[in-house]
Every structure is written in structure tokens, then in C-alpha cells.
Design a protein around this motif. Sequence first.
Motif, PDB file in Angstrom:
ATOM      1  N   TRP A 141     -27.105 -17.068  45.334  1.00  0.00           N
ATOM      2  CA  TRP A 141     -27.478 -15.781  45.209  1.00  0.00           C
ATOM      3  C   TRP A 141     -28.287 -15.058  46.367  1.00  0.00           C
ATOM      4  O   TRP A 141     -28.105 -14.176  46.879  1.00  0.00           O
ATOM      5  CB  TRP A 141     -28.399 -15.705  43.931  1.00  0.00           C
ATOM      6  N   PRO A 165     -30.947 -16.004  38.998  1.00  0.00           N
ATOM      7  CA  PRO A 165     -31.825 -16.205  38.110  1.00  0.00           C
ATOM      8  C   PRO A 165     -31.237 -15.336  36.650  1.00  0.00           C
ATOM      9  O   PRO A 165     -30.585 -14.482  36.770  1.00  0.00           O
ATOM     10  CB  PRO A 165     -32.927 -15.247  38.438  1.00  0.00           C
ATOM     11  N   ALA A 166     -31.416 -16.316  35.720  1.00  0.00           N
ATOM     12  CA  ALA A 166     -30.843 -15.708  34.269  1.00  0.00           C
ATOM     13  C   ALA A 166     -31.178 -14.377  34.139  1.00  0.00           C
ATOM     14  O   ALA A 166     -30.285 -13.560  33.457  1.00  0.00           O
ATOM     15  CB  ALA A 166     -31.360 -16.766  33.210  1.00  0.00           C
ATOM     16  N   LEU A 169     -28.492 -11.916  35.898  1.00  0.00           N
ATOM     17  CA  LEU A 169     -27.309 -12.067  35.898  1.00  0.00           C
ATOM     18  C   LEU A 169     -26.415 -10.665  35.696  1.00  0.00           C
ATOM     19  O   LEU A 169     -25.415 -10.315  36.204  1.00  0.00           O
ATOM     20  CB  LEU A 169     -26.735 -12.757  34.653  1.00  0.00           C
ATOM     21  N   ASP A 187     -25.942 -18.746  36.528  1.00  0.00           N
ATOM     22  CA  ASP A 187     -27.359 -19.096  36.799  1.00  0.00           C
ATOM     23  C   ASP A 187     -27.510 -20.768  37.092  1.00  0.00           C
ATOM     24  O   ASP A 187     -28.626 -21.099  37.514  1.00  0.00           O
ATOM     25  CB  ASP A 187     -28.290 -18.651  35.701  1.00  0.00           C
ATOM     26  N   PRO A 198     -22.224 -20.220  32.568  1.00  0.00           N
ATOM     27  CA  PRO A 198     -23.511 -19.410  32.637  1.00  0.00           C
ATOM     28  C   PRO A 198     -24.064 -19.246  31.238  1.00  0.00           C
ATOM     29  O   PRO A 198     -23.424 -19.246  30.262  1.00  0.00           O
ATOM     30  CB  PRO A 198     -22.837 -18.090  33.104  1.00  0.00           C
TER      31      PRO A 198
END
Length: 208
Positions: A141, A165-166, A169, A187, A198
Motif C-alpha cells: 500500500w 490497513p483494514a 480498504l 489487508d 481480505p
Amino acid sequence: MMLLPLYVHPLVDPEAWDALPRGGACWTIVNVHNGPGAGRDEVYAAATDRLHAAGVKMLGYVDLGYGGRANGEVWCDIVGWAQYPVGGIFFDQAPSDAAGLAYVTQVVRAVRGAVVLNPGTRCLPGYAALADVVCTFEGPWESYTALAPAGRDWANAAHLVYGVPAARLGEASALLLTRAQHGLVTDLAAPLPYEGVPSSLRARAAAR
């Protein structure tokens, strides 16, 4: 379209396999053992048969070693995937330069079905004509957000973005869609970003 590499055994993470999207909006990439393996894996056969019946679209994983693998080895892997209900081949570690173009042209001729190339970086335009989808970015990312804005990628380009990072998303998915027609944001992080699905897919599956 989502491209979803799933490099975890069905017995190790059955919940991940149950969370796969149905229908035509996703290609799931399955990988028995760096390809189809030396022989038929009955657990994978049962799992892929079940998913095929449920409408999950799958591609078989074949490593090109950036053009370093012999054509015969690659063709054996392609033929090996005939044991499973895949609809095409995902060629990982594809070359991206002029020297590799003739090599890739030869190996894709052996495929009956969809062809996805993954050089993981921008490659010569000639590669776009050889495949249904070409992955022109694969990375974390942080690297994806650091890319200079360059407009929309090729019509058949895909981006594979991991380590998101969750909580971001949704933002990552929106950014990807401004850049490419196909791809994945997950993630899960390096070194094994594809050993599962994910968290967003797990949550969606749990809510079914």
C-alpha cells in the motif's frame, strides 16, 4: 474485476475458501504447489469442484520465472491444470522487457481459456495484446500511494495491492478503480499476502 490469489491449502483455512465471491466479478487464482503440483491433489480437486459448482471462477497458477523457465516445464504445468476446473492460467513472474516478449508469445498459445500475466510492473505494450489481463503493479500500500498520478492504466491492466490497513480498504478500492479496471486490495501483508482473503471478504461471508 477482482483478481484474488489464494495460496492457502483448503484444509489450512477452509473459511477463506468459503468466502470466495461467486459469479463473474472475480477470478480466484489457485496454487497447489507452485503450480498444479506433480500429481492430482484430491483435497484441491474436491475443493475446486465444489467452488466451480457454486459459480466461482478460477485460474491455475504457473510461474514463468521472469522468462527463465523452459517452455517444456511451463507447458507441463499448463497441462497439469487440466485436472482441475480452472478457466485459464495466471502466469506469475512474467517478463516485462523486449527479450521476454517472444517467450511469452509462445507459452500463452498453449492456454485454452483466459490468460493473465503478472510481471508486477509496467511492461512493453506488446504484452497487453497477449493476455486478457496484465498486472502492471504488485506491491504494498505504501508504494501504491506513493505512485505519481499518471491517469488510467491500460484497459486490461490490473493492480495487486497488499498490506492495506483494514480501516482503509474502502479508500484503497476506490483509488484502484481510478487507476485500473481490475485488481485486488487486501489487508494481508508481506511476506505472505495471499495466504487467505481480505478481512472484508470474510466479513461479507459471515453475514451471508
